[in-house]
Write an enzyme that holds these catalytic residues in place. Structure first.
Site, PDB file in Angstrom:
ATOM      1  N   CYS A 142       2.719   3.259 -49.519  1.00  0.00           N
ATOM      2  CA  CYS A 142       3.542   4.450 -49.101  1.00  0.00           C
ATOM      3  C   CYS A 142       4.933   3.719 -48.725  1.00  0.00           C
ATOM      4  CB  CYS A 142       2.969   5.215 -48.253  1.00  0.00           C
ATOM      5  SG  CYS A 142       3.651   7.061 -48.256  1.00  0.00           S
ATOM      6  N   LYS A 163       8.034  18.484 -49.089  1.00  0.00           N
ATOM      7  CA  LYS A 163       7.117  17.352 -48.970  1.00  0.00           C
ATOM      8  C   LYS A 163       6.260  17.477 -50.023  1.00  0.00           C
ATOM      9  CE  LYS A 163       4.071  15.682 -45.087  1.00  0.00           C
ATOM     10  NZ  LYS A 163       3.583  15.847 -43.990  1.00  0.00           N
ATOM     11  N   HIS A 235      -1.608   7.152 -50.405  1.00  0.00           N
ATOM     12  CA  HIS A 235      -2.593   6.881 -49.210  1.00  0.00           C
ATOM     13  C   HIS A 235      -3.835   7.005 -49.569  1.00  0.00           C
ATOM     14  CE1 HIS A 235       0.397   6.572 -45.938  1.00  0.00           C
ATOM     15  NE2 HIS A 235       0.974   7.552 -46.242  1.00  0.00           N
ATOM     16  N   GLU A 237      -6.275   5.182 -48.732  1.00  0.00           N
ATOM     17  CA  GLU A 237      -7.100   4.760 -47.719  1.00  0.00           C
ATOM     18  C   GLU A 237      -7.547   5.884 -46.802  1.00  0.00           C
ATOM     19  OE1 GLU A 237      -3.064   4.787 -45.688  1.00  0.00           O
ATOM     20  OE2 GLU A 237      -3.858   4.381 -47.708  1.00  0.00           O
ATOM     21  N   ARG A 249      -1.114  19.678 -37.569  1.00  0.00           N
ATOM     22  CA  ARG A 249      -0.147  19.005 -36.625  1.00  0.00           C
ATOM     23  C   ARG A 249       1.075  19.874 -36.997  1.00  0.00           C
ATOM     24  NH1 ARG A 249       1.515  13.433 -38.375  1.00  0.00           N
ATOM     25  NH2 ARG A 249       2.661  14.894 -40.098  1.00  0.00           N
TER      26      ARG A 249
END
Length: 305
Positions: A142, A163, A235, A237, A249
């Protein structure tokens, strides 16, 4: 695969509950095996979460891995206890004379800053230059991949209008490359970022080979120098609920955030998100370890005096 970590690393208990073979230093010393030395420069804020995610991803090969978690000296983490970092991490300045078979450089929550504005940027540049002579293959994730493209090839990141967040479809390119051996033609992978590197610029860079790409998310996997440098712009993972935690969040902070794309069933955040990318993530890390680390690294490194 046995992963060698410190005996009291907190995430070890979770890995063992998942039947992942974790070996401590005492047992490793009794084995007549040359383990692969893997460094992980963990720049993510929630370091224990990232430790668990990466160790899970690295656990699907029969090779023994000796893991060293690395940190930069020029930055103090605000989201992970300093006692954890002091106990389980080694600062780069203490390992720079050692050699590693593989190195992972993670993402970091600084993507909306210019690279030179990041307080540890000079140290990261030193690490990236050091890796060229002290590491067989480096795997950038990333923001780490964006930083590497900027440092090595002068390709700068661009701010996205909103985003890039969710699960995206990717198509395999250059199928003959071992890194994507075993991939389906189309596969899903998570993304969570505000910036991108222009796909045309990546394709135009003669040093880079694109291995997987998305119409919406752009280039996902690229490599250089026959696999000595691997760049992954998402990502893979991430755990099942990582995007959910990030969504809740940001929503709790009142930030402008949409539910992650194609992640919750029927976009209903009350439902458990299905795990749909783990197999390809495991294949990616296994192929990296096997074809670009194990197959290419010398049997014995000689560390500098």
């Amino acid at each position: 695969m046995p992963i060698k970590v410190q005996s009291d690393l907190p995430v070890r208990a979770i890995l063992e509950k998942e039947n992942i073979f974790v070996m401590d230093e005492t047992r490793a010393l009794n084995q007549d095996i040359r383990p692969l030395k893997i460094g992980i420069l963990n720049l993510m804020p929630l370091k224990e979460d990232t430790e668990l995610q990466l160790l899970r991803s690295l656990s699907n090969t029969p090779l023994q891995l000796d893991i060293t978690f690395l940190t930069v000296s020029s930055h103090e983490s605000k989201n992970t206890a300093q006692s954890h970092i002091n106990k389980f991490y080694e600062p780069f300045c203490q390992v720079k004379r050692r050699r590693f078979d593989g190195l992972i450089i993670t993402g970091a929550p600084v993507e909306q800053m210019e690279f030179e504005e990041v307080d540890y940027w000079p140290e990261l540049v030193e690490i990236m230059d050091w890796a060229k002579t002290h590491v067989t293959s480096t795997f950038f994730i990333c923001w780490g991949a964006q930083a590497a493209l900027y440092h090595y090839y002068g390709l700068n990141k661009q701010l996205l209008p909103q985003k890039l967040f969710g699960l995206y479809r990717h198509q395999v390119q250059n199928r003959k490359e071992p890194l994507i051996r075993g991939f389906d033609d189309i596969f899903l992978a998570p993304h969570s970022r505000h910036t991108t590197v222009d796909a045309k610029a990546i394709h135009s860079c003669e040093a880079l080979t694109v291995l997987a790409e998305s119409e919406e998310a752009g280039v996902f996997i690229a490599m250089a120098e026959e696999g000595r440098k691997i760049f992954v712009f998402g990502h893979p993972e991430y755990d099942r609920r990582t995007l959910e935690k990030e969504y809740l969040r940001d929503k709790g902070k009142g930030l402008p955030i949409q539910p992650p794309k194609d992640y919750f069933e029927e976009d209903d955040s009350s439902k458990k998100p299905p795990l749909m990318w783990r197999a390809h993530a495991n294949t990616l890390y296994t192929n990296w370890i096997n074809y670009y680390v194990y197959q290419l690294t010398p049997y014995q490194w000689e560390d500098e005096e």
